[in-house]
Design a protein around this motif. Structure first.
Motif, PDB file in Angstrom:
ATOM      1  N   UNK A 461       0.831  -1.207   0.000  1.00  0.00           N
ATOM      2  CA  UNK A 461       0.000   0.000   0.000  1.00  0.00           C
ATOM      3  C   UNK A 461       0.866   1.259   0.000  1.00  0.00           C
ATOM      4  N   UNK A 462       2.047   1.158   0.594  1.00  0.00           N
ATOM      5  CA  UNK A 462       2.970   2.303   0.624  1.00  0.00           C
ATOM      6  C   UNK A 462       3.603   2.418  -0.764  1.00  0.00           C
ATOM      7  N   UNK A 463       3.213   3.422  -1.534  1.00  0.00           N
ATOM      8  CA  UNK A 463       3.686   3.541  -2.907  1.00  0.00           C
ATOM      9  C   UNK A 463       5.183   3.865  -2.911  1.00  0.00           C
ATOM     10  N   UNK A 464       5.852   3.532  -4.018  1.00  0.00           N
ATOM     11  CA  UNK A 464       7.311   3.623  -4.029  1.00  0.00           C
ATOM     12  C   UNK A 464       7.836   5.054  -4.050  1.00  0.00           C
ATOM     13  N   UNK A 465       7.004   6.034  -4.449  1.00  0.00           N
ATOM     14  CA  UNK A 465       7.501   7.407  -4.582  1.00  0.00           C
ATOM     15  C   UNK A 465       6.446   8.407  -4.137  1.00  0.00           C
ATOM     16  N   UNK A 466       6.889   9.460  -3.456  1.00  0.00           N
ATOM     17  CA  UNK A 466       6.019  10.555  -3.031  1.00  0.00           C
ATOM     18  C   UNK A 466       6.565  11.857  -3.598  1.00  0.00           C
ATOM     19  N   UNK A 467       5.714  12.588  -4.333  1.00  0.00           N
ATOM     20  CA  UNK A 467       6.167  13.854  -4.889  1.00  0.00           C
ATOM     21  C   UNK A 467       5.101  14.912  -4.985  1.00  0.00           C
ATOM     22  N   UNK A 468       3.829  14.496  -4.975  1.00  0.00           N
ATOM     23  CA  UNK A 468       2.755  15.469  -5.106  1.00  0.00           C
ATOM     24  C   UNK A 468       2.466  16.155  -3.778  1.00  0.00           C
ATOM     25  N   UNK A 469       1.999  17.413  -3.810  1.00  0.00           N
ATOM     26  CA  UNK A 469       1.592  18.069  -2.565  1.00  0.00           C
ATOM     27  C   UNK A 469       0.516  17.250  -1.856  1.00  0.00           C
ATOM     28  N   UNK A 470       0.709  17.039  -0.587  1.00  0.00           N
ATOM     29  CA  UNK A 470      -0.210  16.220   0.188  1.00  0.00           C
ATOM     30  C   UNK A 470       0.512  15.592   1.369  1.00  0.00           C
ATOM     31  N   UNK A 471      -0.204  14.757   2.119  1.00  0.00           N
ATOM     32  CA  UNK A 471       0.345  14.154   3.331  1.00  0.00           C
ATOM     33  C   UNK A 471       0.257  12.642   3.262  1.00  0.00           C
ATOM     34  N   UNK A 472       1.366  11.989   3.564  1.00  0.00           N
ATOM     35  CA  UNK A 472       1.405  10.533   3.758  1.00  0.00           C
ATOM     36  C   UNK A 472       1.554  10.290   5.252  1.00  0.00           C
ATOM     37  N   UNK A 473       0.661   9.456   5.813  1.00  0.00           N
ATOM     38  CA  UNK A 473       0.614   9.243   7.258  1.00  0.00           C
ATOM     39  C   UNK A 473       0.741   7.762   7.603  1.00  0.00           C
ATOM     40  N   UNK A 501       9.511  17.960   2.129  1.00  0.00           N
ATOM     41  CA  UNK A 501       8.466  17.490   3.039  1.00  0.00           C
ATOM     42  C   UNK A 501       8.875  17.762   4.476  1.00  0.00           C
ATOM     43  N   UNK A 502       7.928  18.246   5.265  1.00  0.00           N
ATOM     44  CA  UNK A 502       8.126  18.302   6.698  1.00  0.00           C
ATOM     45  C   UNK A 502       7.814  16.950   7.297  1.00  0.00           C
ATOM     46  N   UNK A 503       8.588  16.534   8.288  1.00  0.00           N
ATOM     47  CA  UNK A 503       8.416  15.237   8.944  1.00  0.00           C
ATOM     48  C   UNK A 503       7.875  15.499  10.348  1.00  0.00           C
ATOM     49  N   UNK A 504       6.740  14.890  10.671  1.00  0.00           N
ATOM     50  CA  UNK A 504       6.048  15.153  11.935  1.00  0.00           C
ATOM     51  C   UNK A 504       5.762  13.848  12.664  1.00  0.00           C
ATOM     52  N   UNK A 505       5.900  13.877  13.969  1.00  0.00           N
ATOM     53  CA  UNK A 505       5.469  12.789  14.830  1.00  0.00           C
ATOM     54  C   UNK A 505       4.496  13.377  15.838  1.00  0.00           C
ATOM     55  N   UNK A 506       3.241  12.937  15.740  1.00  0.00           N
ATOM     56  CA  UNK A 506       2.189  13.456  16.614  1.00  0.00           C
ATOM     57  C   UNK A 506       2.124  14.987  16.564  1.00  0.00           C
ATOM     58  N   UNK A 507       2.139  15.507  15.342  1.00  0.00           N
ATOM     59  CA  UNK A 507       2.032  16.942  15.046  1.00  0.00           C
ATOM     60  C   UNK A 507       3.242  17.760  15.484  1.00  0.00           C
ATOM     61  N   UNK A 548      -3.004   6.165  20.305  1.00  0.00           N
ATOM     62  CA  UNK A 548      -2.840   6.481  18.895  1.00  0.00           C
ATOM     63  C   UNK A 548      -1.628   7.396  18.660  1.00  0.00           C
ATOM     64  N   UNK A 549      -0.829   7.048  17.655  1.00  0.00           N
ATOM     65  CA  UNK A 549       0.306   7.861  17.219  1.00  0.00           C
ATOM     66  C   UNK A 549       0.264   7.973  15.696  1.00  0.00           C
ATOM     67  N   UNK A 550       0.868   9.043  15.176  1.00  0.00           N
ATOM     68  CA  UNK A 550       0.920   9.218  13.735  1.00  0.00           C
ATOM     69  C   UNK A 550       2.246   9.860  13.343  1.00  0.00           C
ATOM     70  N   UNK A 551       2.854   9.288  12.310  1.00  0.00           N
ATOM     71  CA  UNK A 551       4.043   9.859  11.669  1.00  0.00           C
ATOM     72  C   UNK A 551       3.596  10.368  10.307  1.00  0.00           C
ATOM     73  N   UNK A 552       3.951  11.619   9.983  1.00  0.00           N
ATOM     74  CA  UNK A 552       3.469  12.212   8.738  1.00  0.00           C
ATOM     75  C   UNK A 552       4.618  12.814   7.932  1.00  0.00           C
ATOM     76  N   UNK A 553       4.455  12.724   6.620  1.00  0.00           N
ATOM     77  CA  UNK A 553       5.367  13.357   5.662  1.00  0.00           C
ATOM     78  C   UNK A 553       4.508  14.298   4.826  1.00  0.00           C
ATOM     79  N   UNK A 554       4.659  15.594   5.069  1.00  0.00           N
ATOM     80  CA  UNK A 554       3.784  16.605   4.480  1.00  0.00           C
ATOM     81  C   UNK A 554       4.525  17.417   3.421  1.00  0.00           C
ATOM     82  N   UNK A 555       4.046  17.325   2.177  1.00  0.00           N
ATOM     83  CA  UNK A 555       4.566  18.152   1.084  1.00  0.00           C
ATOM     84  C   UNK A 555       3.583  19.287   0.865  1.00  0.00           C
TER      85      UNK A 555
END
Length: 583
Positions: A461-473, A501-507, A548-555
């Motif tokens: 499910x985790x796609x091989x590449x991230x480049x578009x504006x948006x968030x992967x969590x 991308x900014x990298x966030x853990x629990x905001x 609950x925890x979340x790691x995010x990669x925000x473009x």
């Protein structure tokens, strides 16, 4: 072993001799700037720095194309053989070594009476610091219509397709009238540079009038003079977009998929010998010949004063400090005291293999000298959770003896992983849309937003590449015993600059993926890469809470996105692994 290689080489000559009984190879001076060399089967006329006329079975295989030449830093610097007159420098009953000299170094053609083609090698004299160094053939576009690599057997793009394209969207990349993108980089492949494996690629087609098949191939029996590690990939063949020449590249120091490669070479550094080979267009025959050349390496007929024949073997066994064998670890012998990543090393000689299931490894025919041994998890290894790289000094003695290393211990940190997506093998293996052949714009199939739940979703499910504006969590639950200080490890198989991308853990922002942390980008995503490029590795401190925890990669969107909508997905991050562990 030397006797075996001698007899293998003798069998090669005997097989060729069975085809015909020709005379010796020849070398002729036609005028002050023109020379001809060949044997009874083929010949090439060299004018200045170019092999302009290649005759085989009565047909000129170059035609209106540029022919054979040697150049560095792309086509910016073509070597000219004007330092001294070309001459025969060595001759025996079986081969004739003809040398062409430029200010930068000497190009050798080694001919035998029956060989369809020639062995070639280049000896450095004064090449500048450079990234790209190559030999190549540019052959008739009417005759050579197809290309073959370990990934593809396919027609070359036609010149008319390029000329009729409605839009050029990038480096040698177009959109045709049907809205379909195409690029020469789809014909790239991973350079087969593992010791003992056959290495071959070429172009082929049918000769005019007779319809007889014809193929031109590059075959590397040895790989130690090639730059880069196991994941080195290169453009091998393509159609030249201005003239239509069929291009057969021999990137003996290539940089097509690297962020940085800028090397200085000592006088006497030698690339080769490799084999340029002609046949009837059969890839099966070329591959069989490549196996023979690999088994015969290093060639017993080639000798010089620069250490070619001064070799030894290396063996060892590698085990992790937690007791596991380093199963399927990638093993690389590289430069001593090098600051460059293994992919970017290229000044010396290099050896690559994989450890067995028990962590043991063996490399034959290593040039005498000092090296650094590197090891990391290879694709399909059982140690894909290991985030460290093993390094140790190695000396290969000049007396030809075997070097057996003591049992090596690879120190790995003790930690409690909370989750891991993807093995730490420097590739995108296992992720959605990853792998297979090089393919233009495959990253466009990856989403702008993605939610991954640990324990529920598979890594595909985790796609091989991230480049578009948006968030992967990445979402996960932590119990009472899994809270506190942690380390977030992000490993990228490649990074093509143009997205951050900014990298966030629990905001809480813990880090950034972008040029400030990753350095110069590599072109893998926009040059049809689907598996790897220039590897990057980053770690940041984080805090895990109960529940609950979340790691995010925000473009975040930027002003260039709308103008560059067609290509935005091909700029960004190709994933290797995301790992969160308690400290």
């Amino acid at each position: 072993m030397a006797v075996l290689r001698f007899w293998l080489w003798a069998l090669v000559l005997a097989a060729a001799s069975a085809l015909a009984k020709p005379g010796d190879p020849f070398f002729k001076k036609l005028n002050e700037k023109t020379y001809q060399l060949g044997n009874d089967f083929w010949n090439v006329t060299v004018i200045g720095g170019f092999g302009k006329r290649l005759m085989y079975n009565g047909v000129d295989l170059v035609g209106n194309a540029s022919g054979h030449y040697v150049s560095y830093n792309g086509a910016a610097n073509n070597l000219s053989w004007n330092l001294s007159p070309p001459r025969i420098v060595r001759k025996s009953g079986e081969y004739t070594d003809i040398m062409f000299s430029a200010a930068e170094g000497d190009m050798h053609w080694v001919l035998t009476p029956t060989l369809l083609g020639a062995y070639q090698y280049f000896v450095n004299r004064a090449l500048p610091r450079l990234g790209e160094f190559r030999t190549l053939w540019r052959l008739s576009n009417d005759t050579f219509t197809h290309g073959w690599t370990t990934e593809r057997d396919a027609p070359l793009a036609r010149l008319a397709e390029m000329q009729e394209a409605t839009q050029k969207t990038g480096d040698e990349t177009w959109v045709n009238a049907q809205g379909v993108s195409f690029t020469k980089y789809d014909l790239s492949t991973f350079l087969p540079n593992i010791e003992g494996e056959p290495t071959v690629w070429g172009i082929y087609g049918k000769m005019p009038k007779s319809g007889e098949g014809i193929g031109s191939w590059y075959i590397h029996g040895g790989k130690d003079y090639l730059n880069g590690d196991h994941l080195k990939q290169e453009l091998m063949i393509h159609r030249e977009s201005i003239t239509g020449d069929a291009v057969q590249l021999n990137m003996i120091h290539g940089t097509h998929y690297q962020a940085r490669s800028n090397d200085a070479f000592a006088p006497g550094k030698t690339w080769g010998p490799w084999l340029w080979y002609l046949n009837n267009g059969s890839a099966a025959d070329a591959l069989a010949r490549a196996r023979t050349e690999t088994a015969a390496w290093p060639y017993p007929w080639h000798a010089d004063e620069r250490g070619y024949a001064s070799r030894g073997a290396l063996s060892g066994s590698l085990r992790l400090s937690d007791g596991r064998p380093a199963s399927r670890a990638a093993i690389f012998l590289g430069d001593t005291n090098a600051t460059a990543p293994t992919l970017d090393q290229g000044e010396g000689y290099y050896y690559r293999t994989y450890a067995g299931a028990d962590g043991s490894f063996h490399i034959a025919h290593v040039r005498a000298g000092n090296y650094t041994l590197h090891a990391w998890p290879g694709v399909g290894s059982g140690i894909g959770d290991v985030s460290t790289v093993f390094r140790a000094p190695v000396t290969i003695r000049s007396n030809g003896s075997a070097t057996a290393l003591d049992a090596l211990s690879w120190v790995v940190p003790k930690h409690k992983p909370l989750f891991q997506i993807g093995a730490l093998d420097r590739t995108a293996t296992g992720f959605g849309l990853a792998g297979g052949r090089h393919e233009h714009a495959r990253a466009r199939g990856c989403p702008a937003a993605l939610n991954f739940t640990v324990g529920v979703d598979g890594m595909e499910k985790w796609c091989f590449a991230q480049g578009q504006p948006g968030t992967w969590a990445v979402r996960f639950k932590a119990g009472p015993g899994d809270v506190g200080p942690a380390t977030l490890t992000v490993s990228l198989a490649a990074y093509s600059a143009g997205a951050s991308a900014g990298v966030y853990v629990n905001d809480e922002r813990v880090g950034e993926l972008g040029p400030r942390t990753l350095g110069p980008g590599d072109p893998s995503l926009y040059r049809s890469g689907t598996l790897a490029g220039e590897w990057r590795f980053l770690e940041w401190p984080a805090k895990v809470r109960e529940g609950e925890n979340v790691v995010e990669f925000r473009i975040a969107p930027n002003s260039r996105d709308k103008a560059n909508a067609a290509n935005i997905a091909m700029r960004g991050f190709m994933w290797d692994s995301v790992l969160l562990r308690l400290n």
